[in-house]
Motif scaffolding. Structure first.
Motif, mmCIF file in Angstrom:
data_model
loop_
_atom_site.group_PDB
_atom_site.id
_atom_site.type_symbol
_atom_site.label_atom_id
_atom_site.label_comp_id
_atom_site.label_asym_id
_atom_site.label_seq_id
_atom_site.Cartn_x
_atom_site.Cartn_y
_atom_site.Cartn_z
ATOM 1 N N ILE A 59 23.541 26.142 8.741
ATOM 2 C CA ILE A 59 22.888 24.968 9.314
ATOM 3 C C ILE A 59 22.092 24.344 8.181
ATOM 4 N N ILE A 60 22.201 23.024 8.021
ATOM 5 C CA ILE A 60 21.578 22.378 6.864
ATOM 6 C C ILE A 60 20.574 21.311 7.279
ATOM 7 N N VAL A 61 19.771 20.907 6.310
ATOM 8 C CA VAL A 61 18.781 19.851 6.531
ATOM 9 C C VAL A 61 19.479 18.629 7.107
ATOM 10 N N GLY A 62 18.886 18.076 8.145
ATOM 11 C CA GLY A 62 19.433 16.901 8.808
ATOM 12 C C GLY A 62 20.204 17.225 10.070
ATOM 13 N N ASP A 63 20.636 18.484 10.220
ATOM 14 C CA ASP A 63 21.349 18.863 11.441
ATOM 15 C C ASP A 63 20.385 18.917 12.623
ATOM 16 N N LEU A 64 20.924 18.626 13.810
ATOM 17 C CA LEU A 64 20.225 18.920 15.054
ATOM 18 C C LEU A 64 20.696 20.294 15.495
ATOM 19 N N VAL A 65 19.793 21.093 16.016
ATOM 20 C CA VAL A 65 20.115 22.458 16.425
ATOM 21 C C VAL A 65 19.842 22.596 17.912
ATOM 22 N N GLU A 66 20.852 23.061 18.649
ATOM 23 C CA GLU A 66 20.702 23.320 20.071
ATOM 24 C C GLU A 66 20.761 24.824 20.284
ATOM 25 N N VAL A 67 19.699 25.358 20.876
ATOM 26 C CA VAL A 67 19.584 26.790 21.136
ATOM 27 C C VAL A 67 19.693 26.995 22.644
ATOM 28 N N ASN A 68 20.733 27.700 23.079
ATOM 29 C CA ASN A 68 20.969 27.946 24.502
ATOM 30 C C ASN A 68 20.816 29.428 24.793
ATOM 31 N N ALA A 69 19.900 29.750 25.706
ATOM 32 C CA ALA A 69 19.652 31.137 26.086
ATOM 33 C C ALA A 69 19.931 31.299 27.574
ATOM 34 N N ARG A 70 20.596 32.400 27.930
ATOM 35 C CA ARG A 70 20.854 32.655 29.350
ATOM 36 C C ARG A 70 20.699 34.155 29.639
ATOM 37 N N VAL A 71 20.040 34.436 30.739
ATOM 38 C CA VAL A 71 19.862 35.817 31.172
ATOM 39 C C VAL A 71 21.206 36.316 31.697
ATOM 40 N N GLU A 72 21.683 37.420 31.139
ATOM 41 C CA GLU A 72 22.970 37.964 31.540
ATOM 42 C C GLU A 72 22.855 39.238 32.366
ATOM 43 N N HIS A 73 21.712 39.916 32.282
ATOM 44 C CA HIS A 73 21.535 41.163 33.028
ATOM 45 C C HIS A 73 20.048 41.389 33.266
ATOM 46 N N VAL A 74 19.729 41.870 34.471
ATOM 47 C CA VAL A 74 18.351 42.221 34.812
ATOM 48 C C VAL A 74 18.302 43.699 35.130
ATOM 49 N N GLY A 75 17.460 44.423 34.383
ATOM 50 C CA GLY A 75 17.242 45.838 34.649
ATOM 51 C C GLY A 75 15.975 46.021 35.454
ATOM 52 N N ARG A 76 15.426 47.226 35.416
ATOM 53 C CA ARG A 76 14.200 47.497 36.177
ATOM 54 C C ARG A 76 13.023 46.712 35.627
ATOM 55 N N THR A 77 12.820 46.764 34.295
ATOM 56 C CA THR A 77 11.720 46.017 33.676
ATOM 57 C C THR A 77 12.218 45.079 32.573
ATOM 58 N N SER A 78 13.502 45.168 32.246
ATOM 59 C CA SER A 78 14.014 44.398 31.112
ATOM 60 C C SER A 78 15.058 43.372 31.541
ATOM 61 N N LEU A 79 15.251 42.400 30.652
ATOM 62 C CA LEU A 79 16.249 41.360 30.857
ATOM 63 C C LEU A 79 17.033 41.208 29.566
ATOM 64 N N LYS A 80 18.350 41.180 29.677
ATOM 65 C CA LYS A 80 19.217 40.955 28.518
ATOM 66 C C LYS A 80 19.535 39.465 28.467
ATOM 67 N N VAL A 81 19.311 38.880 27.300
ATOM 68 C CA VAL A 81 19.495 37.442 27.141
ATOM 69 C C VAL A 81 20.463 37.179 25.997
ATOM 70 N N ARG A 82 21.472 36.384 26.260
ATOM 71 C CA ARG A 82 22.440 35.953 25.242
ATOM 72 C C ARG A 82 21.973 34.597 24.724
ATOM 73 N N VAL A 83 21.953 34.453 23.388
ATOM 74 C CA VAL A 83 21.533 33.188 22.784
ATOM 75 C C VAL A 83 22.655 32.675 21.885
ATOM 76 N N ASP A 84 23.067 31.439 22.133
ATOM 77 C CA ASP A 84 24.071 30.755 21.322
ATOM 78 C C ASP A 84 23.421 29.551 20.656
ATOM 79 N N VAL A 85 23.726 29.353 19.385
ATOM 80 C CA VAL A 85 23.147 28.249 18.619
ATOM 81 C C VAL A 85 24.275 27.372 18.083
ATOM 82 N N SER A 86 24.172 26.079 18.346
ATOM 83 C CA SER A 86 25.125 25.107 17.810
ATOM 84 C C SER A 86 24.385 24.091 16.970
ATOM 85 N N LYS A 87 25.082 23.563 15.982
ATOM 86 C CA LYS A 87 24.513 22.477 15.183
ATOM 87 C C LYS A 87 25.293 21.210 15.497
ATOM 88 N N GLU A 88 24.616 20.091 15.346
ATOM 89 C CA GLU A 88 25.247 18.795 15.556
ATOM 90 C C GLU A 88 24.880 17.871 14.409
#
Length: 121
Positions: A59-88
């Motif tokens: 990713i370089i200077v001048g790019d726009l960065v979109e960070v998308n996070a989504r909860v994929e699993h919920v445990g007793r006290t924890s949450l697993k989150v998948r994060v995908d990053v795209s540049k535009e």
């Protein structure tokens, strides 16, 4: 539950070659993961683990960065989150998946101790 952040890459975010610092990107990813987990848990969360981060495309200077996070699993006290990053490229509109990662967030109570997350949402 999801969270989406948009960032612009400025020269202060990059190395002398104009590439976004990895640590800056991980910080943005952690922020998005925390917001997604907090929205799902409706409690304060902290980062317990960051794993499998793969930097696929620079990713370089001048790019726009979109960070998308989504909860994929919920445990007793924890949450697993998948994060995908795209540049535009804001001048051409082309976008590309650049980075992926997995975050484990833990819900905590007022004493900063792990606390259960409601399994239903």
């Amino acid at each position: 539950m999801e969270a989406r952040l948009l960032e612009s890459v400025f020269p202060t975010d990059s190395n002398p070659r104009g590439n976004l610092f990895g640590g800056t990107l991980v910080s943005w990813m952690d922020k998005a993961a925390g917001i997604a987990a907090m929205r799902r848990a409706r409690q304060v969360v902290v980062t317990a683990r960051i794993e499998d981060i793969e930097f696929k495309v620079p990713i370089i200077v001048g790019d726009l960065v979109e960070v998308n996070a989504r909860v994929e699993h919920v445990g007793r006290t924890s949450l697993k989150v998948r994060v995908d990053v795209s540049k535009e490229n804001p001048l051409t509109g082309t976008s590309q998946l650049c980075t992926t990662g997995n975050f484990t967030m833990v819900a905590i109570d007022a004493d900063r101790k792990p606390t259960p997350v409601d399994p239903e949402d």
